[in-house]
Design an enzyme around this catalytic site. Sequence first.
Site, PDB file in Angstrom:
ATOM      1  N   GLY A 204      51.107  25.133 104.465  1.00 42.47           N
ATOM      2  CA  GLY A 204      52.422  25.545 103.992  1.00 42.47           C
ATOM      3  C   GLY A 204      53.553  24.961 104.801  1.00 42.47           C
ATOM      4  O   GLY A 204      54.606  25.578 104.950  1.00 42.47           O
ATOM      5  N   GLY A 205      53.324  23.759 105.363  1.00 39.98           N
ATOM      6  CA  GLY A 205      54.372  23.119 106.147  1.00 39.98           C
ATOM      7  C   GLY A 205      54.375  23.505 107.613  1.00 39.98           C
ATOM      8  O   GLY A 205      55.158  22.970 108.405  1.00 39.98           O
ATOM      9  N   LYS A 206      53.494  24.433 108.016  1.00 42.81           N
ATOM     10  CA  LYS A 206      53.434  24.855 109.416  1.00 42.81           C
ATOM     11  C   LYS A 206      52.349  24.080 110.153  1.00 42.81           C
ATOM     12  O   LYS A 206      51.310  23.755 109.596  1.00 42.81           O
ATOM     13  CB  LYS A 206      53.157  26.360 109.512  1.00 42.81           C
ATOM     14  CG  LYS A 206      54.307  27.221 109.028  1.00 42.81           C
ATOM     15  CD  LYS A 206      54.015  28.698 109.250  1.00 42.81           C
ATOM     16  CE  LYS A 206      55.195  29.557 108.828  1.00 42.81           C
ATOM     17  NZ  LYS A 206      54.944  31.004 109.041  1.00 42.81           N
TER      18      LYS A 206
ATOM     19  N   GLU B 178      41.892  17.527  98.907  1.00 41.07           N
ATOM     20  CA  GLU B 178      43.202  16.897  98.946  1.00 41.07           C
ATOM     21  C   GLU B 178      43.117  15.519  99.608  1.00 41.07           C
ATOM     22  O   GLU B 178      42.408  15.333 100.603  1.00 41.07           O
ATOM     23  CB  GLU B 178      44.197  17.788  99.696  1.00 41.07           C
ATOM     24  CG  GLU B 178      44.341  19.175  99.077  1.00 41.07           C
ATOM     25  CD  GLU B 178      45.541  19.934  99.617  1.00 41.07           C
ATOM     26  OE1 GLU B 178      46.343  19.342 100.358  1.00 41.07           O
ATOM     27  OE2 GLU B 178      45.662  21.133  99.300  1.00 41.07           O
TER      28      GLU B 178
ATOM     29  N   ARG C 267      38.912  27.471  98.258  1.00 38.63           N
ATOM     30  CA  ARG C 267      39.497  28.602  97.534  1.00 38.63           C
ATOM     31  C   ARG C 267      40.300  28.053  96.357  1.00 38.63           C
ATOM     32  O   ARG C 267      40.442  26.845  96.202  1.00 38.63           O
ATOM     33  CB  ARG C 267      40.443  29.386  98.460  1.00 38.63           C
ATOM     34  CG  ARG C 267      41.523  28.494  99.082  1.00 38.63           C
ATOM     35  CD  ARG C 267      42.473  29.262  99.979  1.00 38.63           C
ATOM     36  NE  ARG C 267      43.343  28.383 100.737  1.00 38.63           N
ATOM     37  CZ  ARG C 267      44.441  27.808 100.285  1.00 38.63           C
ATOM     38  NH1 ARG C 267      44.809  28.001  99.023  1.00 38.63           N
ATOM     39  NH2 ARG C 267      45.185  27.034 101.059  1.00 38.63           N
TER      40      ARG C 267
END
Length: 350
Positions: free
Chosen positions: A18-20, A118, A135
Amino acid sequence: GAERIGYPVIIKASEGGGGKGIRKVESVGDFPNLFRQVQAEVPGSPIFVMQLAQHARHLEVQILADQYGHAISLFGRDCSIQRRHQKIIEEAPASVATSLTFEQMEQMVGYVSAGTVEYLFSEDGSFHFLELNPRLQVEHPCTEMIADVNLPAAQLQIAMGIPLYRIKDIRVLFGETPWGDSCINFDAPHSVPSPRGHVIAARITSENPDEGFKPSSGTVQELNFRSSKNVWGYFSVGATGGLHEFADSQFGHCFSWGENREEAISNMVVALKELSIRGDFRTTVEYLIKLLETESFRNNDIDTSWLDHLIAEKVQAERPDTILGVVCGALHVADASFSKSMSDFLHSLE
């Protein structure tokens, strides 16, 4: 290690997301400070240092695999529209890569259940593994809408030990009778599945595009979204209508289907223009409309750095004239007051 790879590099925490836990490093002098930032954001996580892929697309493959060695990919998704390494617009199928490329991506991973693999896809056709998410992801409805496969149901049936060729949605996808039990040769099927139309997904976040997508919080006074046969969405707010800054800034997700990419984009633009959110915080709705209408997006001429470049250039969403906004607001209040007075008058006659 970073010197051997060659700058620029990416520092990424394996347990981030999530960008973290991810930073771009341009030079050796910046490395120590940025490495410590990644460590602080995701404490205790293993950290990777990898070469930065320039002008790449972020593609992902939806995998379904059972415990009997059967595995299929349900087309691909393109998640290249990102800001600060966090997805904001997704679409399916991914049209920039060939079906052969996705078959190669699928075969690279050994896995059982529903999952997402991905990759970064380069202009020359090469691709590089990013991660496997074991998931379902929030953008999985993109795949459901073009494949007509209920992914949560398929995931549960695989966990129950049911082989892929006995799952109804999978059988229909491959042109078989829904309730049959005949085996399917997934490597060389009689009927090769093809995606049904195109889907665009947009994440609605409580961020201020005018301030570099700075997160904001507040209270939702009104939220009005009308789903149709081609567009649907879901929103999540607190019981008292509040949004807070202690979690991801996303509070809504809209999905648009069309016979082709152009129609899906048009349907999404119409839906976002009709979406009404009234509250004491900013959202990205107007900015998303602006992005969807840009020539680069419509021509599919984008990569993972495209949106960050637009933000750096301070591309602003068009905002209505202030006086026009005041007049429209006054008319709305007057109309509501008149309607209430008329209603009270009619009730008094009864």
